[in-house]
Design a protein around this motif. Structure first.
Motif, mmCIF file in Angstrom:
data_model
loop_
_atom_site.group_PDB
_atom_site.id
_atom_site.type_symbol
_atom_site.label_atom_id
_atom_site.label_comp_id
_atom_site.label_asym_id
_atom_site.label_seq_id
_atom_site.Cartn_x
_atom_site.Cartn_y
_atom_site.Cartn_z
ATOM 1 N N ARG A 285 0.848 -1.112 -0.047
ATOM 2 C CA ARG A 285 -0.004 0.163 -0.264
ATOM 3 C C ARG A 285 0.774 1.208 0.025
ATOM 4 N NH1 ARG A 285 -4.333 -1.834 4.848
ATOM 5 N NH2 ARG A 285 -5.612 -3.204 3.464
ATOM 6 N N LEU A 286 2.006 1.261 0.775
ATOM 7 C CA LEU A 286 2.732 2.385 0.969
ATOM 8 C C LEU A 286 3.634 2.834 -0.485
ATOM 9 C CD1 LEU A 286 4.241 2.002 4.585
ATOM 10 C CD2 LEU A 286 2.366 3.748 3.755
ATOM 11 N N GLU A 287 3.922 1.544 -0.938
ATOM 12 C CA GLU A 287 4.655 1.832 -2.464
ATOM 13 C C GLU A 287 3.681 2.179 -3.452
ATOM 14 O OE1 GLU A 287 8.578 -1.101 -2.096
ATOM 15 O OE2 GLU A 287 6.703 -2.046 -2.663
ATOM 16 N N ALA A 288 2.549 1.751 -3.329
ATOM 17 C CA ALA A 288 1.400 2.123 -4.517
ATOM 18 C C ALA A 288 1.211 3.663 -4.259
ATOM 19 C CB ALA A 288 0.323 1.271 -4.428
ATOM 20 N N GLY A 289 1.400 4.211 -3.159
ATOM 21 C CA GLY A 289 1.052 5.746 -2.911
ATOM 22 C C GLY A 289 -0.518 5.843 -2.912
ATOM 23 N N GLY A 290 -0.792 7.261 -3.005
ATOM 24 C CA GLY A 290 -2.400 7.634 -3.015
ATOM 25 C C GLY A 290 -2.911 7.748 -1.625
ATOM 26 N N ILE A 291 -2.096 7.709 -0.456
ATOM 27 C CA ILE A 291 -2.407 7.745 0.959
ATOM 28 C C ILE A 291 -2.312 9.282 1.133
ATOM 29 C CG2 ILE A 291 -2.499 7.165 3.214
ATOM 30 C CD1 ILE A 291 -0.804 4.749 2.217
ATOM 31 N N GLY A 292 -3.699 9.653 1.501
ATOM 32 C CA GLY A 292 -3.953 11.044 1.999
ATOM 33 C C GLY A 292 -3.022 11.558 3.338
ATOM 34 N N PRO A 293 -2.738 12.850 3.636
ATOM 35 C CA PRO A 293 -2.023 13.142 4.888
ATOM 36 C C PRO A 293 -2.682 12.724 6.002
ATOM 37 C CG PRO A 293 -2.270 15.152 3.181
ATOM 38 C CD PRO A 293 -3.076 14.104 2.450
ATOM 39 N N VAL A 294 -1.645 12.354 7.005
ATOM 40 C CA VAL A 294 -2.525 11.773 8.243
ATOM 41 C C VAL A 294 -1.966 12.743 9.172
ATOM 42 C CG1 VAL A 294 -1.997 9.825 9.892
ATOM 43 C CG2 VAL A 294 -2.260 9.407 7.323
ATOM 44 N N ARG A 295 -2.833 12.895 10.033
ATOM 45 C CA ARG A 295 -2.453 13.854 11.275
ATOM 46 C C ARG A 295 -2.030 13.173 12.573
ATOM 47 N NH1 ARG A 295 -5.514 17.605 14.410
ATOM 48 N NH2 ARG A 295 -4.354 19.453 15.010
ATOM 49 N N TYR A 296 -0.993 13.384 13.334
ATOM 50 C CA TYR A 296 -0.554 12.880 14.351
ATOM 51 C C TYR A 296 0.169 13.429 15.339
ATOM 52 C CZ TYR A 296 3.977 12.732 12.132
ATOM 53 O OH TYR A 296 5.269 13.359 11.569
ATOM 54 N N ARG A 297 0.385 13.229 16.417
ATOM 55 C CA ARG A 297 1.122 13.746 17.659
ATOM 56 C C ARG A 297 2.589 13.505 17.728
ATOM 57 N NH1 ARG A 297 -1.214 17.226 21.092
ATOM 58 N NH2 ARG A 297 -3.390 17.012 21.682
ATOM 59 N N ASP A 298 3.295 14.737 17.577
ATOM 60 C CA ASP A 298 4.866 14.307 17.901
ATOM 61 C C ASP A 298 5.128 13.611 18.839
ATOM 62 O OD1 ASP A 298 7.859 14.994 18.587
ATOM 63 O OD2 ASP A 298 7.609 15.951 16.647
ATOM 64 N N PRO A 299 5.773 12.264 19.114
ATOM 65 C CA PRO A 299 5.733 11.792 20.489
ATOM 66 C C PRO A 299 6.941 12.610 21.506
ATOM 67 C CG PRO A 299 7.112 10.748 18.806
ATOM 68 C CD PRO A 299 6.459 11.742 17.909
ATOM 69 N N VAL A 300 7.737 13.443 20.912
ATOM 70 C CA VAL A 300 8.356 14.288 21.730
ATOM 71 C C VAL A 300 8.116 15.283 22.389
ATOM 72 C CG1 VAL A 300 10.937 15.332 22.001
ATOM 73 C CG2 VAL A 300 10.535 13.207 20.579
ATOM 74 N N ASP A 301 7.343 16.405 21.484
ATOM 75 C CA ASP A 301 6.996 17.581 22.033
ATOM 76 C C ASP A 301 5.516 17.768 22.037
ATOM 77 O OD1 ASP A 301 6.084 17.948 19.333
ATOM 78 O OD2 ASP A 301 7.881 19.309 19.089
ATOM 79 N N GLY A 302 4.772 16.546 21.498
ATOM 80 C CA GLY A 302 3.214 16.744 21.706
ATOM 81 C C GLY A 302 2.518 17.706 20.701
ATOM 82 N N GLN A 303 3.339 18.190 19.684
ATOM 83 C CA GLN A 303 2.644 18.990 18.844
ATOM 84 C C GLN A 303 2.114 18.199 17.594
ATOM 85 O OE1 GLN A 303 2.504 22.458 19.015
ATOM 86 N NE2 GLN A 303 3.395 22.022 21.230
ATOM 87 N N TRP A 304 0.953 18.616 17.095
ATOM 88 C CA TRP A 304 0.264 18.053 16.104
ATOM 89 C C TRP A 304 0.888 18.233 14.736
ATOM 90 C CZ3 TRP A 304 -3.446 14.520 16.324
ATOM 91 C CH2 TRP A 304 -4.077 14.353 17.583
ATOM 92 N N ARG A 305 1.123 17.385 14.070
ATOM 93 C CA ARG A 305 1.781 17.250 12.586
ATOM 94 C C ARG A 305 1.130 16.467 11.630
ATOM 95 N NH1 ARG A 305 6.533 19.771 13.782
ATOM 96 N NH2 ARG A 305 7.315 19.407 16.177
ATOM 97 N N GLU A 306 1.610 16.752 10.223
ATOM 98 C CA GLU A 306 0.750 15.992 9.399
ATOM 99 C C GLU A 306 1.871 15.561 8.324
ATOM 100 O OE1 GLU A 306 -1.798 18.131 6.200
ATOM 101 O OE2 GLU A 306 -3.209 17.528 7.712
ATOM 102 N N ASP A 307 1.891 14.360 7.889
ATOM 103 C CA ASP A 307 2.595 13.574 6.889
ATOM 104 C C ASP A 307 1.910 12.741 5.919
ATOM 105 O OD1 ASP A 307 5.289 14.954 7.226
ATOM 106 O OD2 ASP A 307 5.582 13.646 9.000
ATOM 107 N N VAL A 308 2.482 12.388 4.640
ATOM 108 C CA VAL A 308 1.916 11.619 3.912
ATOM 109 C C VAL A 308 2.879 10.274 4.005
ATOM 110 C CG1 VAL A 308 1.627 10.676 1.624
ATOM 111 C CG2 VAL A 308 1.347 13.219 2.086
ATOM 112 N N PRO A 309 2.186 9.118 4.500
ATOM 113 C CA PRO A 309 2.832 7.937 4.795
ATOM 114 C C PRO A 309 3.390 7.467 3.496
ATOM 115 C CG PRO A 309 0.647 7.793 5.757
ATOM 116 C CD PRO A 309 0.742 9.030 4.867
ATOM 117 N N ARG A 310 4.730 7.068 3.692
ATOM 118 C CA ARG A 310 5.609 6.471 2.326
ATOM 119 C C ARG A 310 6.183 5.364 2.877
ATOM 120 N NH1 ARG A 310 6.613 10.506 -1.672
ATOM 121 N NH2 ARG A 310 5.600 12.572 -1.046
ATOM 122 N N PHE A 311 6.752 4.461 2.060
ATOM 123 C CA PHE A 311 7.394 3.255 2.387
ATOM 124 C C PHE A 311 8.825 3.765 3.139
ATOM 125 C CE2 PHE A 311 10.649 -0.248 1.411
ATOM 126 C CZ PHE A 311 10.055 -0.958 2.171
#
Length: 505
Positions: A285-311
């Motif tokens: 799935r990750l190599e095929a791409g097409g996954i939208g941005p995912v919102r998650y918390r930084d495990p160190v500072d607790g801030q919300w961040r957003e990234d597109v999951p990749r292989f």
């Protein structure tokens, strides 16, 4: 003379001779001047604090030593070596213990606090000396900025290749303003270690190498056998090993070991599924791409961040996780979450891993070592198809080294260490980078060597279980064969997670 009086006289003479011997040891070791400044040989030390990860600090004495960047041009550019002394708790023997960090690219002064407790018994009778390898820490560091927001960390394929080569060009251009990158290899580090020995005024030293540091320790012992008292090799890299050449295959073997442990655990496989199957699904799935941005918390500072999951996120995590079994035990859960389309944990853990890697490794020094000593022996046709890292990992390193200045390596660099030097080698059973067979290879050439494998453990094992006691006993006696290592049998692997709560009893 009456027997008792005669015996008393003998004891008095013995005590006097012992006191004289102690005075001589003190005179050749650290001493304070009238202003309270500590001197050790020709080096002047001042109080300092060594800071490690997790707010760990160690009180020490720090100094520096100027050495020529190019050993063949003593009048040329000089660089300062950062040195620290962690003094013995009591009367010290004349042969200190050097701790040599791994990487290549880690700082000894920054790494030592994490191992300080493992040296507690050794420090009862010996000083610990730390020397930042040139290009790391406080020794003309060769850092190139690469933080967790750099997209090169998550890319794969042609995009990753282009981004990595561009990073390498920028890194070289930046560092050539402050260094001749040809002179930051193991050979120079070995010369620097001996220059510090001479400056301290000591005849012999004990060397404790961790991971890449075991290469340095072996090379030092081969170059300066008369000044080497004993070696401790933690997570052993044989001289024959081409750094990076076997990484993809070793990682695959380690992952299969951890996945098999989940399959053998009824709760793990019932709750989370077969991790090998989950890995295949997530990778596809990750190599095929097409996954939208995912919102998650930084495990160190607790801030919300957003990234597109990749292989690249997954490959980086899998590369680093098996170093420690406690982290590897979480892999089945992480893969299960990603297979369900929940990528928050994957992204959070990848971010934390990249941050730690960027902070701890001086990339310029790492490239100088690898490109000078290992790239000439790369075999990019090793056949790592089907592994998580594949052939691209080594091929990319080879291309990076095509852009990097290369130094030299000693004649006989690949020859195994031989001779009568006492050696204690230790390995973790599940180490994915320096598996136990490497320790067997090294000790096979050493009549006074012994290899201990810590059951269920990973990479860097000096501080685990009763190993610190065995370590201290070996440094005291230099007799590895006499160690009673049965206490290591009490070590157990961390069970695989069966859910968010950990493992089931």
């Amino acid at each position: 003379m009456r027997p008792r009086l005669y015996l008393a006289c003998l004891l008095a003479v013995g005590a006097l001779l012992a006191a004289c011997d102690d005075t001589q040891q003190q005179a050749s070791g650290p001493r304070a001047d009238a202003d309270g400044i500590l001197h050790y040989g020709g080096l002047r030390f001042e109080p300092c604090s060594l800071a490690g990860s997790g707010n760990t600090t160690v009180r020490a004495q720090c100094s520096s030593l100027a050495v020529p960047e190019n050993p063949d041009d003593p009048e040329g550019r000089q660089i300062e070596l950062a040195i620290a002394l962690v003094a013995a708790d009591g009367m010290a023997q004349p042969d200190p213990v050097y701790m040599i960090a791994g990487g290549p690219g880690q700082s000894a002064l920054e790494t030592y606090p994490m191992l300080h407790a493992a040296f507690a018994d050794v420090r009862r009778s010996r000083h610990v000396i730390l020397v930042d390898a040139r290009g790391t820490g406080g020794s003309n560091p060769l850092h190139c900025p690469l933080d967790e927001d750099d997209p090169v960390l998550a890319l794969t394929g042609e995009e990753a290749e282009a981004a990595t080569l561009e990073f390498t060009r920028r890194c070289r251009a930046q560092l050539e303003q402050v260094a001749d990158l040809r002179f930051y290899t193991t050979g120079e580090h070995v010369r620097d270690l001996d220059a510090v020995r001479q400056a301290l005024g000591v005849d012999r030293i004990n060397l404790v190498g961790v991971s890449y540091g075991t290469r340095v320790a072996q090379q030092y012992a081969a170059t300066y056998p008369d000044h080497t008292r004993a070696l401790v090799l933690d997570s052993v890299a044989p001289n024959s090993l081409v750094l990076g050449q076997e990484h993809a295959r070793n990682l695959e073997d380690a992952l299969e070991t951890h996945f098999a442990r989940c399959r053998e655990d009824r709760a793990c496989v019932a709750n989370l599924g077969d991790p090998r199957e989950q890995l295949g699904l997530v990778r596809e799935r990750l190599e095929a791409g097409g996954i939208g941005p995912v919102r998650y918390r930084d495990p160190v500072d607790g801030q919300w961040r957003e990234d597109v999951p990749r292989f690249g996120h997954l490959a980086g995590l899998l590369r680093m996780y098996p170093y420690q079994p406690t982290m590897a035990s979480m892999l089945p859960l992480l893969l299960h979450e990603a297979a369900q389309g929940r990528y928050e944990s994957l992204l959070a853990q990848a971010r934390m891993t990249y941050r730690n890697l960027g902070d701890s490794i001086a990339m310029g020094m790492s490239l100088s070592v690898t490109c000078s000593e290992d790239a000439p022996d790369f075999d990019t046709r090793a056949g790592d198809d089907g592994t998580v890292l594949g052939d691209t990992f080594l091929a990319m390193m080879d291309e990076q080294c095509g852009l990097w200045p290369r130094g030299s390596r000693a004649e006989g660099f690949r020859a195994p260490l031989e001779g009568d030097v006492p050696v204690l080698a230790i390995s973790g059973e599940f180490d994915p980078v320096t598996p136990p067979r490497y320790g067997d290879e090294v000790v096979g050439h050493l009549p006074n060597g012994r290899h201990l494998v810590l059951p269920g453990q990973g990479h860097s094992v000096l501080s685990l279980g009763c190993m610190p006691k065995l370590f201290a006993q070996f440094i005291e006696s230099t007799d590895a064969a006499a160690l009673d290592a049965s206490c290591l049998e009490r070590l157990r692997p961390t069970p695989p997670f069966a859910g968010y709560y950990g493992w089931e009893p």
